[in-house]
Design a protein around this motif. Structure first.
Motif, PDB file in Angstrom:
ATOM      1  N   GLU A 175       0.831  -1.209   0.000  1.00 20.59           N
ATOM      2  CA  GLU A 175       0.000   0.000   0.000  1.00 20.59           C
ATOM      3  C   GLU A 175       0.863   1.255   0.000  1.00 20.59           C
ATOM      4  O   GLU A 175       0.546   2.238  -0.680  1.00 20.59           O
ATOM      5  N   PRO A 232       2.076   6.194  11.096  1.00 20.49           N
ATOM      6  CA  PRO A 232       0.718   5.646  10.923  1.00 20.49           C
ATOM      7  C   PRO A 232       0.702   4.252  10.300  1.00 20.49           C
ATOM      8  O   PRO A 232      -0.133   3.411  10.662  1.00 20.49           O
ATOM      9  N   TYR A 233       1.607   3.984   9.362  1.00 19.34           N
ATOM     10  CA  TYR A 233       1.692   2.658   8.742  1.00 19.34           C
ATOM     11  C   TYR A 233       2.226   1.632   9.737  1.00 19.34           C
ATOM     12  O   TYR A 233       1.733   0.500   9.802  1.00 19.34           O
ATOM     13  N   ASP A 262       1.994   1.822  12.970  1.00 17.63           N
ATOM     14  CA  ASP A 262       0.946   1.615  13.974  1.00 17.63           C
ATOM     15  C   ASP A 262      -0.112   0.628  13.490  1.00 17.63           C
ATOM     16  O   ASP A 262      -0.647  -0.172  14.278  1.00 17.63           O
ATOM     17  N   ARG A 263      -0.415   0.671  12.215  1.00 15.33           N
ATOM     18  CA  ARG A 263      -1.416  -0.269  11.672  1.00 15.33           C
ATOM     19  C   ARG A 263      -0.947  -1.714  11.798  1.00 15.33           C
ATOM     20  O   ARG A 263      -1.726  -2.595  12.165  1.00 15.33           O
ATOM     21  N   ASN A 284      -0.973  -2.848  15.371  1.00 17.24           N
ATOM     22  CA  ASN A 284      -2.323  -3.142  15.849  1.00 17.24           C
ATOM     23  C   ASN A 284      -3.002  -4.296  15.116  1.00 17.24           C
ATOM     24  O   ASN A 284      -4.199  -4.532  15.306  1.00 17.24           O
ATOM     25  N   GLU A 296      -2.848  -5.233  11.532  1.00 13.69           N
ATOM     26  CA  GLU A 296      -3.033  -5.320  10.077  1.00 13.69           C
ATOM     27  C   GLU A 296      -1.874  -6.092   9.448  1.00 13.69           C
ATOM     28  O   GLU A 296      -0.799  -6.246  10.033  1.00 13.69           O
ATOM     29  N   VAL A 352       0.949  -3.854   4.271  1.00  9.69           N
ATOM     30  CA  VAL A 352       0.699  -2.417   4.275  1.00  9.69           C
ATOM     31  C   VAL A 352       1.980  -1.696   3.856  1.00  9.69           C
ATOM     32  O   VAL A 352       1.935  -0.721   3.114  1.00  9.69           O
ATOM     33  N   SER A 386      -0.782  -6.892  17.820  1.00  5.27           N
ATOM     34  CA  SER A 386      -0.708  -7.823  16.690  1.00  5.27           C
ATOM     35  C   SER A 386      -0.175  -9.189  17.118  1.00  5.27           C
ATOM     36  O   SER A 386      -0.198 -10.138  16.332  1.00  5.27           O
TER      37      SER A 386
END
Length: 574
Positions: A41, A70-71, A73-74, A77, A79, A83, A153
């Motif tokens: 992404e 932000p990436y 963190d995804r 968490n 994802e 990403v 995660s």
């Protein structure tokens, strides 16, 4: 085990190939990194539909950690890794967290450990070219593991050294001199740093005649170990004399493994160590306790340069060797001339580690150049693209090109870009701060005092704001052992304030003396042992003892409160 000479020849060929073919290796590496990641992404966002170096440089921006966070963190968490990385992210590396007050989390996979292990093996080869007889003994290395946390995660978050020590790379390491330590693995893997440090010292003392090198990741840890020895040497001698480990060492792995190293009562050895430690001065104590030590291996560049005089005092003429330059983003390179003076240390960047770019820091224009295009004498900030999903990320270090090893540039660490004191238009960076403190040290030395450590912050709670320098001092030649308190002469410390201000740049002086926008510089003297307590404080807040560096500019409100509770005297420039 392969003969040392044959092994050295093999590594010499590798080093030669790496440092001659810099451009080709870097270009191939960038293709190897980007090609599997074109569907992520993050890269899709910048229209990277094929591998093209120029397209990458044109479309993908140079970013800071906050831009990419932000990436990260995804993934933290829960994802999917894709990403930002087609290669699965298997964990997160935590930065030391003492400069800016908060730990950064960098995505990580085994490629990081591949590179780290390669750098360790390469530096082993370089050291053997300069120091003989190392294969005849062991290393007394103060290595530590910090307890990891588990992210939402389910992936671990650890400091880089812990990731290595908990991996199969460490468990299955080669059985050669470089990986042979006086401490059992259980001591390194112990999560209680105080118990671990005690056991490191105990094992090293028992095997004192086998120690040929000593060290830690950072110089601050090496100094802490010596100070710890000053406090605990009598108890350590008692353990050696009786053959029994102190009861407060409760870690089961430490107890069982260290008891085997102790091997029963050793009264003669205890007497010898006691005689050395009982002397009035501890100058040269390391060489006297471990007479076969050939060098101290620890980082003494950047903010660690503060500890060089202290280490020289305790270690006499032993070389201080900085071997490797690395961070949570990547391993950068190694010191090709390990026996050079600490102030002359430079690191040759290895082009197979990550894809490196550099932001020019000289002049007003901020160009970005490749590794092979940096210029001698110029300063740069490195930008890293790695195998774990970081693309063109700024590191925040400022480096100067000091030379070339074949075609590989050699860089000297200058400062951290973001560690500054600022009240108005003044901008005091880490390098300027160290220069000013060096003048303070001269004043103190002329009054038979030694600077133990320092930190600072910009106090803007009053107008005009002013610089605050926290310092810890002690009497020279171990006299502080005989006196409960150091005598603080007001004239001496007022002079320290003045010479600091005289050493700062013209912008500071204009703000201070002409504009009046900066108030008088203040020195706050803290109680003895305060900086050890500060280390403990940051460790309690999540920092790692193995990676800890005294923050030269404190931004944490809690840490400032902690410091102010330990102030014993305040002095201002006049």
């Amino acid at each position: 085990m392969k003969p040392v000479s044959n092994n050295n020849e093999r590594w010499e060929e590798k080093l030669k190939a790496l440092t001659f073919n810099v451009k080709q290796i870097q270009d191939n590496l960038l293709e190897e990194i980007l090609t599997p990641n074109l569907k992520t992404e993050y890269l899709q966002r910048f229209h990277m539909d094929r591998f093209d170096k120029e397209l990458f440089k044109k479309n993908v921006p140079v970013v800071t950690y906050e831009d990419i966070k932000p990436y990260i963190d995804r993934v933290v968490n829960g994802e999917s890794s894709d990403v930002m990385s087609a290669r699965p992210i298997t964990g997160f590396l935590l930065s030391s967290g003492t400069s800016g007050g908060a730990q950064k989390m960098m995505p990580w996979n085994n490629k990081y450990l591949d590179n780290l292990t390669f750098a360790y093996d390469l530096r082993m080869h370089v050291i053997t070219k300069h120091v003989k007889g190392l294969e005849e003994g062991k290393g007394m290395m103060f290595l530590f593991t910090k307890q990891e946390s588990i992210t939402p995660s389910g992936l671990p978050a650890r400091v880089a050294t812990s990731s290595y020590f908990k991996s199969d790379y460490f468990k299955n390491r080669p059985s050669n001199w470089y990986y042979s330590y006086t401490s059992p693995d259980e001591v390194i893997l112990c999560s209680n740093n105080t118990q671990s440090l005690y056991c490191h010292l105990l094992c090293g003392l028992v095997q004192r005649d086998e120690v040929v090198r000593m060290g830690s990741i950072f110089a601050s840890v090496m100094v802490r170990a010596i100070k710890f020895l000053e406090t605990y040497w009598e108890e350590l001698c008692s353990n050696i004399r009786t053959g029994h480990l102190s009861q407060w060492i409760t870690d089961l792995g430490c107890r069982s493994s260290v008891s085997l190293v102790l091997g029963g009562p050793r009264p003669d050895l205890a007497d010898t160590i006691e005689t050395v430690c009982n002397q009035s001065s501890w100058e040269g104590i390391v060489k006297r306790l471990w007479p076969n030590t050939k060098y101290i291996e620890t980082v003494v560049t950047g903010s660690m340069g503060q500890y060089v005089p202290t280490l020289n005092y305790y270690c006499s003429d032993l070389p201080l060797v900085s071997t490797t330059y690395g961070s949570s983003e990547t391993t950068f390179g190694i010191n090709i001339d390990p026996l050079c003076k600490p102030e002359d240390v430079s690191y040759a960047f290895m082009p197979n580690m990550s894809y490196f770019e550099f932001i020019t820091m000289d002049g007003d224009k901020r160009d970005v150049v490749d590794l092979q295009d940096v210029k001698l004498g110029c300063t740069y900030e490195p930008v890293v693209t790695n195998f774990s999903g970081l693309y063109r990320m700024r590191v925040g270090d400022i480096l100067m090109v000091t030379g070339f090893y074949n075609n590989a540039p050699q860089f000297k660490f200058v400062r951290r870009e973001n560690v500054v004191l600022s009240i108005d238009s003044d901008k005091t960076n880490e390098e300027d701060l160290f220069k000013a403190v060096s003048q303070v040290k001269l004043v103190l030395e002329s009054s038979d005092l030694m600077l133990v450590d320092f930190t600072s912050y910009a106090d803007t709670s009053t107008f005009p704001g002013h610089y605050v320098i926290y310092i810890e001092v002690k009497d020279k030649e171990g006299e502080s052992k005989k006196k409960k308190y150091v005598e603080l002469n007001e004239d001496v410390f007022s002079k320290c304030c003045s010479v600091m201000e005289d050493s700062l740049d013209n912008v500071y002086k204009r703000c201070r003396f002409k504009d009046g926008s900066v108030g008088p510089l203040e020195i706050r003297v803290v109680r003895q042992g305060m900086f050890d307590s500060l280390m403990d404080f940051f460790i309690s807040q999540g920092a790692s003892i193995g990676q800890y560096k005294t923050p030269r500019c404190i931004k944490s409100g809690k840490a400032l409160e902690f410091m102010d509770e330990c102030v014993v005297a305040r002095f201002f420039s006049t």
